[in-house]
Write a protein that holds these residues in place. Structure first.
Motif, mmCIF file in Angstrom:
data_model
loop_
_atom_site.group_PDB
_atom_site.id
_atom_site.type_symbol
_atom_site.label_atom_id
_atom_site.label_comp_id
_atom_site.label_asym_id
_atom_site.label_seq_id
_atom_site.Cartn_x
_atom_site.Cartn_y
_atom_site.Cartn_z
ATOM 1 N N GLY A 180 4.038 -17.062 -2.346
ATOM 2 C CA GLY A 180 3.876 -16.441 -1.031
ATOM 3 C C GLY A 180 4.502 -15.056 -1.056
ATOM 4 N N LYS A 181 4.782 -14.515 0.098
ATOM 5 C CA LYS A 181 5.364 -13.165 0.168
ATOM 6 C C LYS A 181 6.673 -13.062 -0.593
ATOM 7 C CE LYS A 181 3.331 -11.896 4.599
ATOM 8 N NZ LYS A 181 3.598 -11.511 5.986
ATOM 9 N N LEU A 182 7.560 -14.011 -0.381
ATOM 10 C CA LEU A 182 8.867 -13.971 -1.033
ATOM 11 C C LEU A 182 8.755 -14.221 -2.541
ATOM 12 C CD1 LEU A 182 11.916 -13.683 -0.804
ATOM 13 C CD2 LEU A 182 12.026 -16.141 -0.337
ATOM 14 N N GLY A 183 8.028 -15.266 -2.924
ATOM 15 C CA GLY A 183 7.867 -15.575 -4.341
ATOM 16 C C GLY A 183 7.210 -14.443 -5.104
ATOM 17 N N TYR A 184 6.183 -13.855 -4.507
ATOM 18 C CA TYR A 184 5.486 -12.735 -5.139
ATOM 19 C C TYR A 184 6.430 -11.548 -5.321
ATOM 20 C CZ TYR A 184 2.011 -9.152 -6.101
ATOM 21 O OH TYR A 184 1.301 -8.130 -6.690
ATOM 22 N N SER A 185 7.192 -11.232 -4.287
ATOM 23 C CA SER A 185 8.116 -10.094 -4.353
ATOM 24 C C SER A 185 9.189 -10.299 -5.416
ATOM 25 C CB SER A 185 8.789 -9.873 -2.996
ATOM 26 O OG SER A 185 7.836 -9.531 -2.031
ATOM 27 N N ILE A 186 9.725 -11.500 -5.496
ATOM 28 C CA ILE A 186 10.736 -11.795 -6.509
ATOM 29 C C ILE A 186 10.131 -11.701 -7.904
ATOM 30 C CG2 ILE A 186 12.239 -13.602 -7.445
ATOM 31 C CD1 ILE A 186 12.639 -14.534 -4.516
ATOM 32 N N ALA A 187 8.946 -12.261 -8.076
ATOM 33 C CA ALA A 187 8.270 -12.198 -9.381
ATOM 34 C C ALA A 187 8.001 -10.758 -9.782
ATOM 35 C CB ALA A 187 6.973 -12.996 -9.335
ATOM 36 N N GLN A 188 7.592 -9.948 -8.830
ATOM 37 C CA GLN A 188 7.307 -8.539 -9.098
ATOM 38 C C GLN A 188 8.562 -7.798 -9.559
ATOM 39 O OE1 GLN A 188 6.111 -6.259 -5.634
ATOM 40 N NE2 GLN A 188 4.758 -5.007 -6.902
ATOM 41 N N LEU A 189 9.658 -7.982 -8.848
ATOM 42 C CA LEU A 189 10.912 -7.320 -9.212
ATOM 43 C C LEU A 189 11.408 -7.752 -10.593
ATOM 44 C CD1 LEU A 189 12.806 -7.512 -5.810
ATOM 45 C CD2 LEU A 189 11.934 -5.445 -6.924
ATOM 46 N N LEU A 190 11.351 -9.042 -10.861
ATOM 47 C CA LEU A 190 11.834 -9.543 -12.145
ATOM 48 C C LEU A 190 10.932 -9.109 -13.297
ATOM 49 C CD1 LEU A 190 12.944 -13.103 -11.034
ATOM 50 C CD2 LEU A 190 14.425 -11.193 -11.685
ATOM 51 N N ALA A 191 9.631 -9.102 -13.074
ATOM 52 C CA ALA A 191 8.696 -8.663 -14.112
ATOM 53 C C ALA A 191 8.903 -7.185 -14.432
ATOM 54 C CB ALA A 191 7.260 -8.924 -13.678
ATOM 55 N N GLU A 192 9.178 -6.388 -13.412
ATOM 56 C CA GLU A 192 9.443 -4.962 -13.634
ATOM 57 C C GLU A 192 10.701 -4.756 -14.470
ATOM 58 O OE1 GLU A 192 9.565 -3.309 -9.715
ATOM 59 O OE2 GLU A 192 7.387 -3.339 -9.491
ATOM 60 N N ASP A 193 11.646 -5.678 -14.379
ATOM 61 C CA ASP A 193 12.882 -5.601 -15.161
ATOM 62 C C ASP A 193 12.766 -6.328 -16.496
ATOM 63 O OD1 ASP A 193 14.167 -4.044 -13.317
ATOM 64 O OD2 ASP A 193 15.217 -5.702 -12.341
ATOM 65 N N GLN A 194 11.540 -6.654 -16.888
ATOM 66 C CA GLN A 194 11.231 -7.248 -18.196
ATOM 67 C C GLN A 194 11.752 -8.674 -18.386
ATOM 68 O OE1 GLN A 194 9.075 -5.461 -20.131
ATOM 69 N NE2 GLN A 194 9.121 -4.067 -18.401
ATOM 70 N N ASP A 196 11.197 -12.797 -18.407
ATOM 71 C CA ASP A 196 10.121 -13.733 -18.717
ATOM 72 C C ASP A 196 9.932 -14.609 -17.481
ATOM 73 O OD1 ASP A 196 8.279 -15.352 -19.970
ATOM 74 O OD2 ASP A 196 9.756 -16.417 -21.179
ATOM 75 N N VAL A 197 8.901 -14.319 -16.700
ATOM 76 C CA VAL A 197 8.713 -14.966 -15.402
ATOM 77 C C VAL A 197 7.532 -15.935 -15.456
ATOM 78 C CG1 VAL A 197 8.267 -14.598 -12.940
ATOM 79 C CG2 VAL A 197 9.621 -12.937 -14.224
ATOM 80 N N VAL A 198 7.739 -17.122 -14.905
ATOM 81 C CA VAL A 198 6.688 -18.114 -14.735
ATOM 82 C C VAL A 198 6.552 -18.374 -13.241
ATOM 83 C CG1 VAL A 198 5.947 -20.474 -15.231
ATOM 84 C CG2 VAL A 198 7.273 -19.198 -16.933
ATOM 85 N N VAL A 199 5.328 -18.270 -12.732
ATOM 86 C CA VAL A 199 5.073 -18.547 -11.316
ATOM 87 C C VAL A 199 4.222 -19.809 -11.228
ATOM 88 C CG1 VAL A 199 4.021 -17.725 -9.180
ATOM 89 C CG2 VAL A 199 5.200 -16.110 -10.684
ATOM 90 N N VAL A 200 4.715 -20.795 -10.500
ATOM 91 C CA VAL A 200 3.986 -22.039 -10.276
ATOM 92 C C VAL A 200 3.410 -21.989 -8.868
ATOM 93 C CG1 VAL A 200 4.137 -24.552 -10.209
ATOM 94 C CG2 VAL A 200 5.602 -23.263 -11.780
ATOM 95 N N GLU A 201 2.095 -22.103 -8.774
ATOM 96 C CA GLU A 201 1.412 -22.018 -7.471
ATOM 97 C C GLU A 201 0.267 -23.014 -7.456
ATOM 98 O OE1 GLU A 201 0.233 -21.575 -3.949
ATOM 99 O OE2 GLU A 201 1.889 -20.253 -4.489
ATOM 100 N N ILE A 202 0.184 -23.779 -6.392
ATOM 101 C CA ILE A 202 -0.856 -24.794 -6.284
ATOM 102 C C ILE A 202 -2.188 -24.201 -5.793
ATOM 103 C CG2 ILE A 202 -0.368 -25.548 -3.931
ATOM 104 C CD1 ILE A 202 -0.586 -28.461 -5.069
ATOM 105 N N ASP A 203 -2.125 -23.133 -5.016
ATOM 106 C CA ASP A 203 -3.323 -22.508 -4.451
ATOM 107 C C ASP A 203 -3.977 -21.590 -5.498
ATOM 108 O OD1 ASP A 203 -4.568 -19.990 -2.969
ATOM 109 O OD2 ASP A 203 -4.713 -21.708 -1.626
ATOM 110 N N GLU A 204 -5.207 -21.910 -5.873
ATOM 111 C CA GLU A 204 -5.885 -21.168 -6.942
ATOM 112 C C GLU A 204 -6.112 -19.694 -6.598
ATOM 113 O OE1 GLU A 204 -10.027 -21.321 -9.509
ATOM 114 O OE2 GLU A 204 -9.400 -23.076 -8.380
ATOM 115 N N LYS A 205 -6.485 -19.412 -5.366
ATOM 116 C CA LYS A 205 -6.727 -18.019 -4.973
ATOM 117 C C LYS A 205 -5.443 -17.190 -5.051
ATOM 118 C CE LYS A 205 -10.655 -18.930 -2.000
ATOM 119 N NZ LYS A 205 -11.190 -18.920 -0.644
#
Length: 64
Positions: free
Chosen positions: A9-23, A25-34
């Motif tokens: 969601g908004k929070l998970g996406y934002s956290i993933a974005q920040l961590l990925a930018e800092d290099q 190794d991020v794994v995002v688990v999401e049940i919604d395919e879209k």
């Protein structure tokens, strides 16, 4: 370090974005395919489809 984020969601996406930018190794688990496709196409992270609370899904992202 591998960091697992459950939910894209908004929070998970934002956290993933920040961590990925800092290099991280991020794994995002999401049940919604879209929503998972949005993350997969816009961030440099591994995406897994499934319920983050399920033991079977947890085995997918904890394997080396």
């Amino acid at each position: 370090m591998r960091i697992v984020i459950v939910g894209a969601g908004k929070l998970g996406y934002s956290i993933a974005q920040l961590l990925a930018e800092d290099q991280y190794d991020v794994v995002v688990v999401e049940i919604d395919e879209k929503r998972r496709e949005v993350v997969k196409n816009s961030l440099d992270v591994l995406t897994i489809g499934g319920n983050g609370c399920s033991p079977n899904t947890c085995l997918l992202y904890t394997s080396p």
